[in-house]
Every structure is written in C-alpha cells, then in structure tokens.
Design an enzyme around this catalytic site. Structure first.
Site, PDB file in Angstrom:
ATOM      1  N   ASP A  29       0.484  -0.969  -0.332  1.00 20.14           N
ATOM      2  CA  ASP A  29      -0.221  -0.554  -0.121  1.00 20.14           C
ATOM      3  C   ASP A  29       1.405   1.187   0.126  1.00 20.14           C
ATOM      4  O   ASP A  29       2.297   1.157   0.755  1.00 20.14           O
ATOM      5  CB  ASP A  29      -0.718  -0.425   1.161  1.00 20.14           C
ATOM      6  CG  ASP A  29      -2.326   0.963   0.912  1.00 20.14           C
ATOM      7  OD1 ASP A  29      -2.059   1.551  -0.010  1.00 20.14           O
ATOM      8  OD2 ASP A  29      -2.779   0.988   2.106  1.00 20.14           O
ATOM      9  N   ASN A  77     -10.685  -4.070  -6.423  1.00 18.34           N
ATOM     10  CA  ASN A  77      -9.812  -2.577  -6.960  1.00 18.34           C
ATOM     11  C   ASN A  77     -10.451  -1.812  -8.546  1.00 18.34           C
ATOM     12  O   ASN A  77     -10.165  -1.155  -9.492  1.00 18.34           O
ATOM     13  CB  ASN A  77      -8.372  -3.388  -7.657  1.00 18.34           C
ATOM     14  CG  ASN A  77      -7.767  -2.847  -6.325  1.00 18.34           C
ATOM     15  OD1 ASN A  77      -6.372  -4.210  -6.206  1.00 18.34           O
ATOM     16  ND2 ASN A  77      -8.061  -2.259  -5.318  1.00 18.34           N
TER      17      ASN A  77
END
Length: 249
Positions: A29, A77
């Site tokens: 991330d 996503n």
C-alpha cells in the site's frame, strides 16, 4: 532440500526465531501517496511499486523465506478509474514479460490466487505460461493475489462443501477447519506466519482473512515504493521477538 538449506542459513544469520518464518504476506500500500508527495502521476508510484516488489522477492529468497504472498490487485480494485486499472494490467504484463527469466533462473515458483482467469485472455495466457515455466522451482514460492477477495474465497469453499453435502458425499458434521482450508486458494501452502501492511494503514482489506487467524501482523509507515530488504529484515527481527501462543498460555 533447497528450502531447508535456506532456512538453515537464516537460522545462522538471523537467529532461531526468524527460522520459523516460512510464509510472509504483504499488502503493498502507498503507491499513490508516494507519487502524490512527489507531484507525479499515480502510474509513477505503481511503476516504483513494481520495482519494490521485484526487490522484495529477491530479498525473500536471500533471507530464506519459503513463501512470499503479494496483494497485487483485489476484487475491489475494479472500482478504480478505468485508466488506472488499465495501467496496472499493463504493468503486470511488463512484469511477467521482463521478470520471468529471473524468477525461473533463481528458483522462484510462481503461483496465483484469486480469479485471475477473469482478466484479459492474453494476460491469462501469459500468467499460465509463467506458472508452468516455474512449476518445478523450489527455492522460493512467489504467490501473487490477482482479482482476489478473501470473503469470496471463503464463500467458494463453503459452497463447494455444501454441494458435496447436498449430493450425499459429505456428512455436514465432518466439516471442520481442515476441510475448509483444503478448498481455499492457498491450499498446500505453509500457514501464514507474518502479514505486513505498508503506508501506515491498519486494516486487512479483504486479504487472507482465514489465513491470518494466528498470523503476526505488522503495520509499518513506510510507503510501498520505499520498502526494501532492510525493511523486510527488520520485520523478521521483530517477528523473532514476539511470543506466539496460538491461544495457549
């Protein structure tokens, strides 16, 4: 044998505690924030993130980690802007095309979890070819989570068990943790020892929920593009200092 020798090397270099780390998973991330801090487009952060992934896989092998699982693209996503999703898939193509030789030559076995067959046909073909080419490697297993969601993974396992029970092939009373684990995407892999999330966020984001039941978790502030071997080694050192009781005293 190769994995055993690697573990022995880690025992010598890093101590008995680190030797127990067989399987590390990372939520990669912070690519976007890395780019924003530098006033660069998000794709620049993703490209730098691929470099970090490449370096981390190398480091995992050098540190004797048997399995490293990277959360590359979640089933959620797809909600990102179409252009960004396209960029991510393009980077995946480049990674497979340019890195497969190194993976194969360095004893890395590629495995993919998640519904990657829902991706573009040419990408699926590339992934299948990379998996086949590295299937007999034993030094390190690189697991890439693509179009992966842990809740869906558990639902699929539960549905498969329900179908077997409905057909009379399975006594519902016989369903236990092992029965479910045997139908998860990670079947056959060592249990997860350590889960790391970069960028300072402190959540699992639908990643390896079942597998994380007794994994140690570390949430580090480093943005993923800046993560490297030293960070991974530091995580192993911290892991070695933790006492794992698995519910006991």
């Amino acid at each position: 044998m190769k994995a055993a020798r690697a573990s022995e090397a880690v025992q010598t270099e890093r101590g008995q505690g680190a030797r127990a780390v067989r399987h590390v998973a990372i939520i990669m991330d912070g690519n976007g924030r890395w780019a924003k801090k530098r006033m660069l487009p998000r794709i620049a952060g993703h490209k730098k993130g691929v470099e970090a992934a490449r370096a981390t896989v190398r480091a995992a092998g050098e540190l004797g980690i048997e399995v490293i699982t990277l959360y590359a693209f979640s089933s959620e996503n797809w909600r990102r802007p179409e252009a960004e999703v396209s960029d991510l898939m393009g980077l995946l193509r480049v990674f497979i095309r340019t890195d497969i030789d190194e993976l194969a030559n360095n004893g890395v076995r590629l495995r993919v979890i998640g519904d990657y067959r829902a991706l573009a046909p040419d990408l699926v073909k590339m992934i299948d070819g990379a998996i086949a080419r590295t299937a007999h490697n034993e030094r390190t297993t690189l697991v890439i989570a693509l179009n992966y969601g842990s809740q869906n993974e558990i639902v699929r396992a539960a549905r498969a068990l329900a179908e077997r029970a409905k057909a009379g092939d399975l006594d519902p009373a016989a369903i236990d943790e092992a029965a479910i684990a045997g139908l998860l995407d990670t079947e056959g892999l060592p249990e997860l020892d350590l889960l790391i999330r970069t960028s300072g966020e402190k959540r699992l984001s639908n990643f390896l929920l079942w597998q994380s039941a007794y994994a140690e978790m570390m949430f580090v502030d480093t943005l993923w593009p800046d993560f490297g071997k030293a960070d991974l080694a530091a995580a192993l050192d911290q892991f070695a200092q933790r006492e794992r009781r698995f519910g006991g005293l």
